[in-house]
Write a protein that holds these residues in place. Structure first.
Motif, PDB file in Angstrom:
ATOM      1  N   ALA A  99     -11.395   3.245   2.666  1.00 41.92           N
ATOM      2  CA  ALA A  99     -11.107   4.038   1.722  1.00 41.92           C
ATOM      3  C   ALA A  99     -10.961   3.941   0.365  1.00 41.92           C
ATOM      4  O   ALA A  99     -10.638   4.400  -0.362  1.00 41.92           O
ATOM      5  CB  ALA A  99      -9.462   4.679   1.752  1.00 41.92           C
ATOM      6  N   ILE A 100     -11.303   2.720  -0.334  1.00 43.01           N
ATOM      7  CA  ILE A 100     -11.208   2.205  -1.429  1.00 43.01           C
ATOM      8  C   ILE A 100     -12.973   2.264  -2.244  1.00 43.01           C
ATOM      9  O   ILE A 100     -13.886   1.981  -1.109  1.00 43.01           O
ATOM     10  CB  ILE A 100     -10.924   0.326  -1.356  1.00 43.01           C
ATOM     11  N   GLN A 101     -12.257   2.855  -3.095  1.00 44.01           N
ATOM     12  CA  GLN A 101     -13.835   3.737  -4.222  1.00 44.01           C
ATOM     13  C   GLN A 101     -14.236   2.642  -5.038  1.00 44.01           C
ATOM     14  O   GLN A 101     -15.163   2.097  -4.906  1.00 44.01           O
ATOM     15  CB  GLN A 101     -13.239   5.501  -4.712  1.00 44.01           C
ATOM     16  N   ASP A 102     -13.115   1.840  -4.976  1.00 44.53           N
ATOM     17  CA  ASP A 102     -13.560   1.020  -6.672  1.00 44.53           C
ATOM     18  C   ASP A 102     -13.979  -0.274  -6.221  1.00 44.53           C
ATOM     19  O   ASP A 102     -14.014  -0.939  -5.513  1.00 44.53           O
ATOM     20  CB  ASP A 102     -12.771   0.515  -7.540  1.00 44.53           C
ATOM     21  N   ILE A 110      -1.544   8.015   0.137  1.00 44.16           N
ATOM     22  CA  ILE A 110      -2.441   9.540   0.516  1.00 44.16           C
ATOM     23  C   ILE A 110      -2.068  10.025  -0.657  1.00 44.16           C
ATOM     24  O   ILE A 110      -3.346  11.073  -1.340  1.00 44.16           O
ATOM     25  CB  ILE A 110      -2.094   9.953   1.677  1.00 44.16           C
ATOM     26  N   LYS A 111      -0.507  10.345  -1.144  1.00 41.56           N
ATOM     27  CA  LYS A 111      -0.736  11.211  -2.081  1.00 41.56           C
ATOM     28  C   LYS A 111      -0.690  10.360  -3.271  1.00 41.56           C
ATOM     29  O   LYS A 111      -0.198  11.558  -4.787  1.00 41.56           O
ATOM     30  CB  LYS A 111       1.325  11.243  -1.881  1.00 41.56           C
ATOM     31  N   ILE A 112      -0.836   9.454  -3.728  1.00 42.62           N
ATOM     32  CA  ILE A 112      -1.353   9.578  -4.846  1.00 42.62           C
ATOM     33  C   ILE A 112      -2.489   9.716  -5.402  1.00 42.62           C
ATOM     34  O   ILE A 112      -3.936   9.687  -4.603  1.00 42.62           O
ATOM     35  CB  ILE A 112      -1.109   7.459  -5.266  1.00 42.62           C
ATOM     36  N   SER A 113      -2.748  10.601  -6.633  1.00 41.18           N
ATOM     37  CA  SER A 113      -3.407  11.169  -7.007  1.00 41.18           C
ATOM     38  C   SER A 113      -4.477  10.195  -8.393  1.00 41.18           C
ATOM     39  O   SER A 113      -6.134  10.693  -8.491  1.00 41.18           O
ATOM     40  CB  SER A 113      -3.466  12.658  -8.027  1.00 41.18           C
ATOM     41  N   ASP A 114      -4.343   9.268  -9.181  1.00 44.53           N
ATOM     42  CA  ASP A 114      -4.640   8.858  -9.865  1.00 44.53           C
ATOM     43  C   ASP A 114      -6.290   7.902  -8.458  1.00 44.53           C
ATOM     44  O   ASP A 114      -5.170   6.604  -8.173  1.00 44.53           O
ATOM     45  CB  ASP A 114      -4.108   7.798 -10.236  1.00 44.53           C
ATOM     46  N   GLY A 115      -7.035   7.711  -9.082  1.00 43.30           N
ATOM     47  CA  GLY A 115      -8.190   6.302  -7.986  1.00 43.30           C
ATOM     48  C   GLY A 115      -8.128   5.593  -7.705  1.00 43.30           C
ATOM     49  O   GLY A 115      -8.020   5.175  -6.839  1.00 43.30           O
ATOM     50  N   LEU A 116      -7.406   4.842  -9.262  1.00 47.82           N
ATOM     51  CA  LEU A 116      -7.964   3.974  -9.338  1.00 47.82           C
ATOM     52  C   LEU A 116      -6.317   2.885  -8.429  1.00 47.82           C
ATOM     53  O   LEU A 116      -6.120   1.793  -7.883  1.00 47.82           O
ATOM     54  CB  LEU A 116      -7.738   3.147 -10.940  1.00 47.82           C
ATOM     55  N   LEU A 117      -5.360   3.797  -8.538  1.00 51.73           N
ATOM     56  CA  LEU A 117      -4.017   3.394  -8.559  1.00 51.73           C
ATOM     57  C   LEU A 117      -3.363   3.147  -6.811  1.00 51.73           C
ATOM     58  O   LEU A 117      -2.940   2.359  -6.765  1.00 51.73           O
ATOM     59  CB  LEU A 117      -2.562   3.985  -9.150  1.00 51.73           C
ATOM     60  N   ARG A 118      -4.295   4.154  -6.263  1.00 50.97           N
ATOM     61  CA  ARG A 118      -4.929   4.679  -4.775  1.00 50.97           C
ATOM     62  C   ARG A 118      -4.678   3.318  -4.061  1.00 50.97           C
ATOM     63  O   ARG A 118      -4.732   2.429  -3.586  1.00 50.97           O
ATOM     64  CB  ARG A 118      -5.459   5.527  -4.851  1.00 50.97           C
ATOM     65  N   ILE A 157       7.006  12.133  -6.991  1.00 47.07           N
ATOM     66  CA  ILE A 157       7.260  10.910  -7.953  1.00 47.07           C
ATOM     67  C   ILE A 157       6.240  10.623  -8.526  1.00 47.07           C
ATOM     68  O   ILE A 157       4.930  11.121  -7.987  1.00 47.07           O
ATOM     69  CB  ILE A 157       8.283   9.576  -6.337  1.00 47.07           C
ATOM     70  N   GLY A 158       6.090  10.008  -9.762  1.00 48.48           N
ATOM     71  CA  GLY A 158       4.774   9.699 -10.187  1.00 48.48           C
ATOM     72  C   GLY A 158       3.704   8.750  -9.383  1.00 48.48           C
ATOM     73  O   GLY A 158       4.054   7.666  -8.785  1.00 48.48           O
ATOM     74  N   ASP A 159       2.772   8.265  -9.603  1.00 51.02           N
ATOM     75  CA  ASP A 159       1.492   8.156  -9.626  1.00 51.02           C
ATOM     76  C   ASP A 159       2.207   6.516  -9.434  1.00 51.02           C
ATOM     77  O   ASP A 159       2.328   5.747  -8.864  1.00 51.02           O
ATOM     78  CB  ASP A 159       0.187   8.029  -9.900  1.00 51.02           C
ATOM     79  N   ILE A 160       2.904   6.003 -10.880  1.00 54.10           N
ATOM     80  CA  ILE A 160       2.870   4.514 -10.746  1.00 54.10           C
ATOM     81  C   ILE A 160       4.124   3.826  -9.804  1.00 54.10           C
ATOM     82  O   ILE A 160       4.417   2.780  -9.629  1.00 54.10           O
ATOM     83  CB  ILE A 160       3.465   4.328 -12.306  1.00 54.10           C
ATOM     84  N   GLU A 161       5.476   4.998  -9.808  1.00 52.92           N
ATOM     85  CA  GLU A 161       6.296   4.586  -9.238  1.00 52.92           C
ATOM     86  C   GLU A 161       5.687   4.849  -7.625  1.00 52.92           C
ATOM     87  O   GLU A 161       6.068   4.287  -7.530  1.00 52.92           O
ATOM     88  CB  GLU A 161       7.142   5.373  -8.788  1.00 52.92           C
ATOM     89  N   ALA A 162       4.945   5.725  -7.166  1.00 57.54           N
ATOM     90  CA  ALA A 162       4.658   5.386  -6.188  1.00 57.54           C
ATOM     91  C   ALA A 162       4.036   4.408  -5.356  1.00 57.54           C
ATOM     92  O   ALA A 162       4.219   3.466  -3.810  1.00 57.54           O
ATOM     93  CB  ALA A 162       3.735   6.444  -5.210  1.00 57.54           C
ATOM     94  N   ALA A 163       3.073   3.837  -6.391  1.00 57.56           N
ATOM     95  CA  ALA A 163       1.915   2.666  -6.480  1.00 57.56           C
ATOM     96  C   ALA A 163       3.272   1.008  -6.679  1.00 57.56           C
ATOM     97  O   ALA A 163       3.340   0.307  -5.216  1.00 57.56           O
ATOM     98  CB  ALA A 163       1.120   2.426  -7.688  1.00 57.56           C
ATOM     99  N   HIS A 164       4.019   0.738  -7.398  1.00 60.95           N
ATOM    100  CA  HIS A 164       5.284   0.269  -7.568  1.00 60.95           C
ATOM    101  C   HIS A 164       6.361   0.220  -5.649  1.00 60.95           C
ATOM    102  O   HIS A 164       6.168  -0.558  -4.719  1.00 60.95           O
ATOM    103  CB  HIS A 164       6.280   0.404  -8.748  1.00 60.95           C
ATOM    104  N   LYS A 165       6.128   0.896  -4.933  1.00 62.57           N
ATOM    105  CA  LYS A 165       7.289   1.780  -4.300  1.00 62.57           C
ATOM    106  C   LYS A 165       6.403   0.749  -2.562  1.00 62.57           C
ATOM    107  O   LYS A 165       6.853   0.550  -1.605  1.00 62.57           O
ATOM    108  CB  LYS A 165       7.325   2.963  -3.614  1.00 62.57           C
TER     109      LYS A 165
END
Length: 136
Positions: free
Chosen positions: A117-120, A83-91, A30-38
């Motif tokens: 774990a939050i980098q931003d 863990i599976k979200i590749s975009d740092g900001l979304l993660r 699934i895409g990063d955006i969909e994962a973030a919504h989930k």
């Protein structure tokens, strides 16, 4: 007529496990955006259990077992997705939702680990503003 009433009564009093959003199978990838919504949806759905768990004195009590397990399953699945979200900001944004959930459950140990774990910088600062207990 009696059969209709019995069918309705079975629906009302059905004590079976309800299907939770975190128990639904995810069709990867699934895409990063969909994962973030989930993750956001999981955290919102588990807020009530987290709040109940946060107010408990004894989490091992059998009558509290359902709420504790519900919160823990939701948090675990949300972390596995994050863990599976590749975009740092979304993660980082998704992890923030999980940190909020953990703090609502008074699970400071897990919240602190996830907070690290939050980098931003801006997300970290927002979390610290909302939850001063995470300050070192």
């Amino acid at each position: 007529m009696l059969a209709d009433f019995q069918g309705i009564a079975m629906l009302w009093f059905n004590k079976g496990k309800r299907k939770e959003i975190w128990d639904e199978a995810i069709q990867w990838p699934i895409g990063d955006i969909e994962a973030a919504h989930k993750i956001r949806d999981i955290c919102r759905s588990a807020e009530d259990s987290a709040a109940k768990v946060g107010g408990l004195v004894d989490r091992s009590d059998d009558k509290n077992k359902y709420e504790v397990e519900r919160y823990e399953r939701a948090a675990k699945v949300a972390m596995e997705i994050a863990i599976k979200i590749s975009d740092g900001l979304l993660r980082d944004s998704s992890v923030r939702h999980i940190v909020d959930l953990c703090l609502k459950a008074n699970d400071l140990r897990t919240a602190r680990i996830l907070f690290r774990a939050i980098q931003d910088v801006s997300i970290r600062q927002d979390v610290l503003n909302d939850h001063p207990a995470l300050r070192p």
